[in-house]
Design a protein around this motif. Structure first.
Motif, PDB file in Angstrom:
ATOM      1  N   SER A 232      -8.656  -4.119   5.533  1.00  0.00           N
ATOM      2  CA  SER A 232      -8.934  -5.302   4.723  1.00  0.00           C
ATOM      3  C   SER A 232      -7.898  -6.400   4.888  1.00  0.00           C
ATOM      4  O   SER A 232      -8.122  -7.531   4.479  1.00  0.00           O
ATOM      5  CB  SER A 232      -9.007  -4.909   3.247  1.00  0.00           C
ATOM      6  OG  SER A 232      -7.736  -4.496   2.787  1.00  0.00           O
TER       7      SER A 232
ATOM      8  N   ALA B  92     -11.174  -0.390   3.438  1.00  0.00           N
ATOM      9  CA  ALA B  92      -9.979  -0.868   2.740  1.00  0.00           C
ATOM     10  C   ALA B  92      -8.743  -0.804   3.619  1.00  0.00           C
ATOM     11  O   ALA B  92      -7.829  -1.600   3.476  1.00  0.00           O
ATOM     12  CB  ALA B  92      -9.756  -0.068   1.464  1.00  0.00           C
TER      13      ALA B  92
ATOM     14  N   LEU C  61     -18.625  -7.590   1.343  1.00  0.00           N
ATOM     15  CA  LEU C  61     -18.550  -6.502   2.317  1.00  0.00           C
ATOM     16  C   LEU C  61     -19.938  -6.138   2.831  1.00  0.00           C
ATOM     17  O   LEU C  61     -20.129  -5.897   4.029  1.00  0.00           O
ATOM     18  CB  LEU C  61     -17.878  -5.283   1.696  1.00  0.00           C
ATOM     19  CG  LEU C  61     -17.715  -4.053   2.581  1.00  0.00           C
ATOM     20  CD1 LEU C  61     -16.913  -4.377   3.831  1.00  0.00           C
ATOM     21  CD2 LEU C  61     -17.062  -2.924   1.806  1.00  0.00           C
TER      22      LEU C  61
ATOM     23  N   GLU D  35     -15.974  -0.830  -1.165  1.00  0.00           N
ATOM     24  CA  GLU D  35     -15.030  -0.462  -0.128  1.00  0.00           C
ATOM     25  C   GLU D  35     -14.376   0.852  -0.464  1.00  0.00           C
ATOM     26  O   GLU D  35     -14.473   1.334  -1.557  1.00  0.00           O
ATOM     27  CB  GLU D  35     -13.977  -1.561   0.061  1.00  0.00           C
ATOM     28  CG  GLU D  35     -13.356  -2.031  -1.246  1.00  0.00           C
ATOM     29  CD  GLU D  35     -12.357  -1.042  -1.782  1.00  0.00           C
ATOM     30  OE1 GLU D  35     -11.682  -0.409  -0.984  1.00  0.00           O
ATOM     31  OE2 GLU D  35     -12.294  -0.884  -2.982  1.00  0.00           O
TER      32      GLU D  35
ATOM     33  N   GLU E 275     -11.003  -7.761   9.661  1.00  0.00           N
ATOM     34  CA  GLU E 275     -10.531  -7.659   8.289  1.00  0.00           C
ATOM     35  C   GLU E 275     -11.739  -7.688   7.361  1.00  0.00           C
ATOM     36  O   GLU E 275     -12.405  -8.704   7.223  1.00  0.00           O
ATOM     37  CB  GLU E 275      -9.559  -8.795   7.966  1.00  0.00           C
ATOM     38  CG  GLU E 275      -8.245  -8.688   8.724  1.00  0.00           C
ATOM     39  CD  GLU E 275      -7.203  -9.667   8.227  1.00  0.00           C
ATOM     40  OE1 GLU E 275      -7.511 -10.463   7.310  1.00  0.00           O
ATOM     41  OE2 GLU E 275      -6.077  -9.655   8.752  1.00  0.00           O
ATOM     42  N   TYR E 276     -12.011  -6.547   6.747  1.00  0.00           N
ATOM     43  CA  TYR E 276     -13.198  -6.408   5.910  1.00  0.00           C
ATOM     44  C   TYR E 276     -12.915  -6.893   4.493  1.00  0.00           C
ATOM     45  O   TYR E 276     -11.897  -6.533   3.906  1.00  0.00           O
ATOM     46  CB  TYR E 276     -13.652  -4.944   5.875  1.00  0.00           C
ATOM     47  CG  TYR E 276     -14.181  -4.471   7.196  1.00  0.00           C
ATOM     48  CD1 TYR E 276     -15.539  -4.508   7.471  1.00  0.00           C
ATOM     49  CD2 TYR E 276     -13.318  -4.006   8.184  1.00  0.00           C
ATOM     50  CE1 TYR E 276     -16.032  -4.092   8.692  1.00  0.00           C
ATOM     51  CE2 TYR E 276     -13.798  -3.587   9.409  1.00  0.00           C
ATOM     52  CZ  TYR E 276     -15.150  -3.631   9.667  1.00  0.00           C
ATOM     53  OH  TYR E 276     -15.631  -3.231  10.880  1.00  0.00           O
TER      54      TYR E 276
ATOM     55  N   LEU F  30     -12.973  -7.055   0.503  1.00  0.00           N
ATOM     56  CA  LEU F  30     -12.990  -5.955  -0.457  1.00  0.00           C
ATOM     57  C   LEU F  30     -14.047  -6.143  -1.549  1.00  0.00           C
ATOM     58  O   LEU F  30     -14.462  -5.170  -2.168  1.00  0.00           O
ATOM     59  CB  LEU F  30     -11.611  -5.778  -1.087  1.00  0.00           C
ATOM     60  CG  LEU F  30     -10.495  -5.363  -0.124  1.00  0.00           C
ATOM     61  CD1 LEU F  30      -9.204  -5.137  -0.879  1.00  0.00           C
ATOM     62  CD2 LEU F  30     -10.895  -4.109   0.647  1.00  0.00           C
TER      63      LEU F  30
END
Length: 252
Positions: free
Chosen positions: A87, A84, A139, A38, A131-132, A134
């Motif tokens: 996130s 990020a 990811l 990320e 919401e990615y 981390l």
């Protein structure tokens, strides 16, 4: 339609690319090897529908105050995306950032800031409702799922007056040999007809990841620079001279 092209594109790029480890924001991968990382950024953003111009200036000083005022005939914008920032957490591992000018940030953020500073462009961060994760393997899986399913994450930040910009730099980490789906969402939201679009990528071997031709399809009435800037994510902190030279070649 833009949606149809983007839904089909992930199946054509099954060979894949996503962000790498350490300070890297992109690396190549194969069917046998999947890696990701990320990026870390700290940029302010605006709300398109709910903020007045004074509120936008307060919340997004880089995008509204640091403008190419001395060259209003060609006002430019640097648009960038980093996972990020999307996130949903402030916990950032020091192993995933690049230190540049005393600040820790992700590779794409570093590149965006270099271009921003050398061109005196406005700066805009793409934020989404997604919401990615981390952790880099998570990811990688998340991004591949987004692409395979043609997902266009909803944007939560917006540019109030895209018409004021003539040149738009689009900075992104190369994921699975293309741009992140959030960048596709950006192109889906805005009509950039008549503008000059300059793709810029951090990568681990795929350079611009086919973005120029892809953007030409998404924005057929824009001028897309085919030789945009690309740099290995692991080398981005030392790329400022290269960025300056490249911008000079563009006359910027």
């Amino acid at each position: 339609m833009k949606h149809s092209m983007k839904i089909m594109l992930p199946f054509l790029m099954i060979a894949g690319l996503l962000t790498g480890c350490g300070s890297q924001e992109s690396i190549d991968t194969t069917a046998e090897t999947t890696q990701a990382t990320e990026a870390v950024t700290t940029a302010a953003v605006t709300e398109k529908e709910t903020q007045a111009e004074t509120e936008k200036s307060a919340e997004m000083p880089e995008a509204t105050n640091e403008t190419k005022s001395e060259n209003s005939d060609n006002k430019s914008l640097v648009v960038y995306f980093t996972p990020a920032e999307n996130s949903g957490t402030d916990a950032i591992s020091s192993a995933t950032v690049t230190n540049w000018n005393g600040e820790d940030m992700g590779a794409a953020q570093v590149l965006a800031n270099m271009i921003h500073q050398h061109t005196d462009s406005d700066l805009f961060s793409i934020r989404t409702t997604a919401e990615y994760p981390l952790e880099y393997n998570d990811l990688a899986d998340y991004a591949k799922s987004e692409q395979d399913n043609g997902v266009l994450p909803e944007l939560t930040t917006h540019i109030e007056d895209i018409g004021q910009y003539d040149t738009i730099f689009v900075v992104y980490p190369a994921w699975w040999y293309t741009m992140p789906q959030a960048v596709y969402s950006f192109f889906d939201e805005y009509n950039l007809s008549g503008k000059t679009i300059i793709p810029c990528a951090t990568h681990a071997g795929s350079r611009l990841a086919g973005a120029p031709s892809t953007i030409e399809e998404l924005e057929p009435n824009a001028t897309v620079i085919s030789d945009g800037f690309s740099v290995s994510a692991s080398d981005v902190a030392g790329a400022e001279n290269d960025v300056t030279e490249w911008l000079g070649q563009l006359g910027l």
